[in-house]
Design an enzyme around this catalytic site. Structure first.
Site, PDB file in Angstrom:
ATOM      1  N   GLY A  15      44.062  73.956 -27.554  1.00 29.54           N
ATOM      2  CA  GLY A  15      42.946  74.908 -27.690  1.00 29.54           C
ATOM      3  C   GLY A  15      41.631  74.238 -27.327  1.00 29.54           C
ATOM      4  O   GLY A  15      41.384  73.100 -27.716  1.00 29.54           O
ATOM      5  N   VAL A  27      33.066  60.076 -21.398  1.00 30.31           N
ATOM      6  CA  VAL A  27      34.143  59.268 -20.791  1.00 30.31           C
ATOM      7  C   VAL A  27      33.757  58.864 -19.367  1.00 30.31           C
ATOM      8  O   VAL A  27      33.842  57.689 -18.983  1.00 30.31           O
ATOM      9  CB  VAL A  27      35.477  60.069 -20.779  1.00 30.31           C
ATOM     10  CG1 VAL A  27      36.539  59.358 -19.951  1.00 30.31           C
ATOM     11  CG2 VAL A  27      35.977  60.305 -22.205  1.00 30.31           C
ATOM     12  N   ARG A  29      30.798  58.821 -17.821  1.00 30.43           N
ATOM     13  CA  ARG A  29      29.620  57.944 -17.689  1.00 30.43           C
ATOM     14  C   ARG A  29      29.951  56.525 -18.144  1.00 30.43           C
ATOM     15  O   ARG A  29      29.526  55.551 -17.530  1.00 30.43           O
ATOM     16  CB  ARG A  29      28.457  58.531 -18.493  1.00 30.43           C
ATOM     17  CG  ARG A  29      27.942  59.880 -17.940  1.00 30.43           C
ATOM     18  CD  ARG A  29      26.817  59.667 -16.939  1.00 30.43           C
ATOM     19  NE  ARG A  29      26.599  60.832 -16.079  1.00 30.43           N
ATOM     20  CZ  ARG A  29      25.750  61.844 -16.337  1.00 30.43           C
ATOM     21  NH1 ARG A  29      25.057  61.842 -17.455  1.00 30.43           N
ATOM     22  NH2 ARG A  29      25.596  62.816 -15.475  1.00 30.43           N
ATOM     23  N   ARG A  76      48.510  74.842 -22.829  1.00 30.11           N
ATOM     24  CA  ARG A  76      49.569  74.318 -23.695  1.00 30.11           C
ATOM     25  C   ARG A  76      50.803  74.297 -22.786  1.00 30.11           C
ATOM     26  O   ARG A  76      51.227  75.347 -22.311  1.00 30.11           O
ATOM     27  CB  ARG A  76      49.779  75.225 -24.896  1.00 30.11           C
ATOM     28  CG  ARG A  76      48.489  75.442 -25.743  1.00 30.11           C
ATOM     29  CD  ARG A  76      48.833  76.132 -27.057  1.00 30.11           C
ATOM     30  NE  ARG A  76      47.668  76.751 -27.687  1.00 30.11           N
ATOM     31  CZ  ARG A  76      46.848  76.131 -28.548  1.00 30.11           C
ATOM     32  NH1 ARG A  76      47.046  74.894 -28.865  1.00 30.11           N
ATOM     33  NH2 ARG A  76      45.842  76.793 -29.099  1.00 30.11           N
ATOM     34  N   GLY A 106      44.064  68.017 -29.742  1.00 29.46           N
ATOM     35  CA  GLY A 106      44.461  67.956 -31.149  1.00 29.46           C
ATOM     36  C   GLY A 106      45.826  67.315 -31.335  1.00 29.46           C
ATOM     37  O   GLY A 106      46.261  66.523 -30.497  1.00 29.46           O
ATOM     38  N   ASP A 107      46.504  67.713 -32.391  1.00 32.18           N
ATOM     39  CA  ASP A 107      47.752  67.031 -32.742  1.00 32.18           C
ATOM     40  C   ASP A 107      48.848  67.172 -31.683  1.00 32.18           C
ATOM     41  O   ASP A 107      49.566  66.217 -31.389  1.00 32.18           O
ATOM     42  CB  ASP A 107      48.253  67.472 -34.118  1.00 32.18           C
ATOM     43  CG  ASP A 107      48.627  68.935 -34.129  1.00 32.18           C
ATOM     44  OD1 ASP A 107      47.888  69.738 -33.557  1.00 32.18           O
ATOM     45  OD2 ASP A 107      49.674  69.275 -34.698  1.00 32.18           O
ATOM     46  N   THR A 130      39.162  69.560 -31.438  1.00 34.24           N
ATOM     47  CA  THR A 130      39.775  70.777 -31.982  1.00 34.24           C
ATOM     48  C   THR A 130      38.844  71.344 -33.038  1.00 34.24           C
ATOM     49  O   THR A 130      38.245  70.591 -33.808  1.00 34.24           O
ATOM     50  CB  THR A 130      41.165  70.514 -32.612  1.00 34.24           C
ATOM     51  OG1 THR A 130      41.529  71.657 -33.408  1.00 34.24           O
ATOM     52  CG2 THR A 130      41.199  69.287 -33.510  1.00 34.24           C
ATOM     53  N   ILE A 131      38.760  72.679 -33.094  1.00 34.13           N
ATOM     54  CA  ILE A 131      37.891  73.272 -34.118  1.00 34.13           C
ATOM     55  C   ILE A 131      38.505  73.145 -35.510  1.00 34.13           C
ATOM     56  O   ILE A 131      37.823  73.334 -36.510  1.00 34.13           O
ATOM     57  CB  ILE A 131      37.583  74.766 -33.818  1.00 34.13           C
ATOM     58  CG1 ILE A 131      38.853  75.631 -33.864  1.00 34.13           C
ATOM     59  CG2 ILE A 131      36.837  74.919 -32.517  1.00 34.13           C
ATOM     60  CD1 ILE A 131      38.570  77.129 -33.941  1.00 34.13           C
ATOM     61  N   ASP A 132      39.804  72.822 -35.582  1.00 35.65           N
ATOM     62  CA  ASP A 132      40.521  72.882 -36.864  1.00 35.65           C
ATOM     63  C   ASP A 132      40.192  71.743 -37.844  1.00 35.65           C
ATOM     64  O   ASP A 132      40.430  71.868 -39.039  1.00 35.65           O
ATOM     65  CB  ASP A 132      42.035  72.884 -36.626  1.00 35.65           C
ATOM     66  CG  ASP A 132      42.501  74.106 -35.863  1.00 35.65           C
ATOM     67  OD1 ASP A 132      41.718  75.066 -35.747  1.00 35.65           O
ATOM     68  OD2 ASP A 132      43.648  74.104 -35.380  1.00 35.65           O
ATOM     69  N   ASP A 134      41.815  69.117 -38.355  1.00 35.96           N
ATOM     70  CA  ASP A 134      43.042  68.785 -39.088  1.00 35.96           C
ATOM     71  C   ASP A 134      43.647  67.443 -38.671  1.00 35.96           C
ATOM     72  O   ASP A 134      44.856  67.266 -38.741  1.00 35.96           O
ATOM     73  CB  ASP A 134      44.079  69.911 -38.901  1.00 35.96           C
ATOM     74  CG  ASP A 134      44.416  70.149 -37.440  1.00 35.96           C
ATOM     75  OD1 ASP A 134      43.711  69.609 -36.567  1.00 35.96           O
ATOM     76  OD2 ASP A 134      45.380  70.878 -37.169  1.00 35.96           O
ATOM     77  N   ARG A 176      44.699  77.574 -37.764  1.00 34.55           N
ATOM     78  CA  ARG A 176      46.160  77.467 -37.629  1.00 34.55           C
ATOM     79  C   ARG A 176      46.796  77.339 -39.006  1.00 34.55           C
ATOM     80  O   ARG A 176      46.773  78.298 -39.754  1.00 34.55           O
ATOM     81  CB  ARG A 176      46.524  76.281 -36.735  1.00 34.55           C
ATOM     82  CG  ARG A 176      47.899  76.444 -36.083  1.00 34.55           C
ATOM     83  CD  ARG A 176      48.220  75.251 -35.228  1.00 34.55           C
ATOM     84  NE  ARG A 176      47.491  75.243 -33.987  1.00 34.55           N
ATOM     85  CZ  ARG A 176      47.877  75.897 -32.905  1.00 34.55           C
ATOM     86  NH1 ARG A 176      48.972  76.586 -32.907  1.00 34.55           N
ATOM     87  NH2 ARG A 176      47.172  75.852 -31.806  1.00 34.55           N
ATOM     88  N   SER A 220      28.347  93.194 -53.848  1.00 33.14           N
ATOM     89  CA  SER A 220      29.235  92.997 -52.690  1.00 33.14           C
ATOM     90  C   SER A 220      29.876  91.619 -52.809  1.00 33.14           C
ATOM     91  O   SER A 220      29.346  90.744 -53.481  1.00 33.14           O
ATOM     92  CB  SER A 220      28.443  93.074 -51.397  1.00 33.14           C
ATOM     93  OG  SER A 220      27.536  91.989 -51.338  1.00 33.14           O
ATOM     94  N   GLU A 227      43.551  81.753 -41.709  1.00 31.29           N
ATOM     95  CA  GLU A 227      44.648  82.483 -41.038  1.00 31.29           C
ATOM     96  C   GLU A 227      46.030  81.984 -41.475  1.00 31.29           C
ATOM     97  O   GLU A 227      47.007  82.721 -41.392  1.00 31.29           O
ATOM     98  CB  GLU A 227      44.513  82.394 -39.517  1.00 31.29           C
ATOM     99  CG  GLU A 227      44.648  80.988 -38.965  1.00 31.29           C
ATOM    100  CD  GLU A 227      44.691  80.938 -37.439  1.00 31.29           C
ATOM    101  OE1 GLU A 227      45.143  81.899 -36.803  1.00 31.29           O
ATOM    102  OE2 GLU A 227      44.262  79.899 -36.895  1.00 31.29           O
TER     103      GLU A 227
HETATM  104  O1  F6P Z   1      43.893  74.892 -32.714  1.00 31.31           O
HETATM  105  C1  F6P Z   1      42.807  75.693 -32.463  1.00 31.31           C
HETATM  106  C2  F6P Z   1      43.122  77.148 -32.723  1.00 31.31           C
HETATM  107  O2  F6P Z   1      41.952  77.905 -32.457  1.00 31.31           O
HETATM  108  C3  F6P Z   1      43.665  77.463 -34.106  1.00 31.31           C
HETATM  109  O3  F6P Z   1      42.681  77.513 -35.096  1.00 31.31           O
HETATM  110  C4  F6P Z   1      44.344  78.773 -33.850  1.00 31.31           C
HETATM  111  O4  F6P Z   1      45.354  79.023 -34.793  1.00 31.31           O
HETATM  112  C5  F6P Z   1      44.909  78.585 -32.480  1.00 31.31           C
HETATM  113  O5  F6P Z   1      44.137  77.588 -31.847  1.00 31.31           O
HETATM  114  C6  F6P Z   1      44.925  79.822 -31.629  1.00 31.31           C
HETATM  115  O6  F6P Z   1      45.541  79.518 -30.418  1.00 31.31           O
HETATM  116  P1  F6P Z   1      45.509  80.438 -29.126  1.00 31.31           P
HETATM  117  O7  F6P Z   1      44.132  80.348 -28.538  1.00 31.31           O
HETATM  118  O8  F6P Z   1      46.539  79.852 -28.241  1.00 31.31           O
HETATM  119  O9  F6P Z   1      45.791  81.830 -29.590  1.00 31.31           O
END
Ligand code: F6P
Length: 327
Positions: A15, A27, A29, A76, A106-107, A130-132, A134, A176, A220, A227
């Site tokens: 992602g 990298v 530079r 991917r 990422g991983d 990665t935004i996660d 993790d 994820r 509220s 997710e």
């Molecule tokens: O790993 C980054 C991420 O945005 C996760 O947070 C998410 O579950 C997944 O990728 C979504 O993947 P895709 O863009 O393939 O739907």
């Protein structure tokens, strides 16, 4: 592979994450600064297999530091999971004269890199993109800070309308199967509750909490749902709550891929530049199989096997902090 280091290749995989471009720039530079040649590979491992290379100069990475996404594109790759695919990729690298790799991702990216090194002994250093957030071995991954700020911005807007209508919102964020995005955005947006996969979600307790909030005249509420939470996501938990409190005016919002886009924050840009340089310097020192990161302000190096998923633990103190802040 020989020990010479004259040409490296950089690619982004998995992602995309805001700040990947700033990392590519770092990298390139740093490689040029050290008189190395640099190739870019389009679409990660898939591009390696399909021979999609481009020579990168200093000017190739001008004016990209501020851009979201990745100029090298990403993918991917199922083909890279096969021995045949990896062999093709290696032959393409050899023909192109590439001596070492910098993998930004990422991983999944690092798992691939590890297998590739074990088979073909091509040195590879990873940069956590990665935004996660993790990955173990870095306080923050590139893209995480931007993603949580994008989420906060969206949730602030949701709060305006939630408050105007006296509504309960379930807002689902990405991650994820990790709750790092949910935890920070939950605290930062003043969420009533945060549901993450790392901590068991007790629906009865959540119901009690929402009721208590009502009694305390909260008009509220926002519940942040990761997710990957065991409840099955924001729609599912909203349905459960509605069954018990039919009088609640409930809405669901899934933030989705907006969290992956946008200009990187200053923190992400600085982190990316720093890690881009650290990755090339690690290759120059003859290192391989490591992910570069920053912990407590210092650059760190963590073996891929330790960095990848499930080693990075959620900060339970932060989770408990929100129990107090939302009281
Ligand atoms: O790993 C980054 C991420 O945005 C996760 O947070 C998410 O579950 C997944 O990728 C979504 O993947 P895709 O863009 O393939 O739907």
């Amino acid at each position: 592979m020989s020990n010479k280091l004259e040409k490296i290749a950089v690619f982004t995989s998995g992602g995309d994450a805001p700040g990947m471009n700033a990392a590519i720039r770092g990298v390139v530079r740093c490689a040029l600064y050290n008189k190395l040649k640099v190739e870019g590979i389009y679409q990660g491992y898939q591009g390696m297999i399909e021979n999609k290379f481009v020579s990168l100069l200093s000017s190739s990475v001008s004016n990209i530091i501020q851009k979201g996404g990745t100029i090298l594109k990403t993918a991917r790759s199922d083909d890279f999971m096969t021995t045949e695919g990896r062999k093709k990729a290696f032959n393409n690298l050899k023909n192109r004269g590439v001596d070492a790799l910098v993998a930004i991702g990422g991983d999944g990216t690092f798992k691939g890199a590890q297998v590739f090194y074990d088979e073909f002994k091509i040195p590879v250093i990873g940069i956590p993109g990665t935004i996660d957030n993790d990955l173990y071995g870095t306080d923050f991954t590139i893209g995480y800070d931007t993603a949580i700020n994008t989420a906060i911005d969206a949730i602030d807007k949701i709060r305006d309308t939630a408050d105007s209508h006296n509504r309960l919102f379930f807002v689902e964020v990405m991650g994820r199967d990790a709750g790092f995005i949910a935890l920070r955005t939950g605290i930062g947006s003043g969420a009533e509750a945060i549901l993450i996969p790392e901590i068991h979600t007790d629906t009865k307790m959540l119901l009690k909490k929402l009721e208590l909030g009502k009694k305390k005249s909260k008009t509220s509420s926002i519940v942040i749902v990761s997710e990957g939470d065991e409840t099955g996501g924001a729609f599912k938990i909203a349905e459960e709550v509605k069954k018990v409190f039919s009088e609640y005016d409930i809405r669901v919002s899934i933030l989705g891929h907006i969290q992956r886009g946008g200009n990187p924050t200053c923190s992400d840009r600085v982190l990316a530049g720093r890690l881009g340089v650290a990755a090339v310097e690690a290759l120059l020192k003859g290192e391989t199989g490591l992910m570069v990161g920053v912990k407590h302000k210092s650059v760190t190096y963590t073996p891929f096997s330790k960095a990848i998923k499930h080693n990075n633990t959620i900060d339970k103190d932060l989770f408990e902090l929100n129990e107090i802040l939302s009281f």
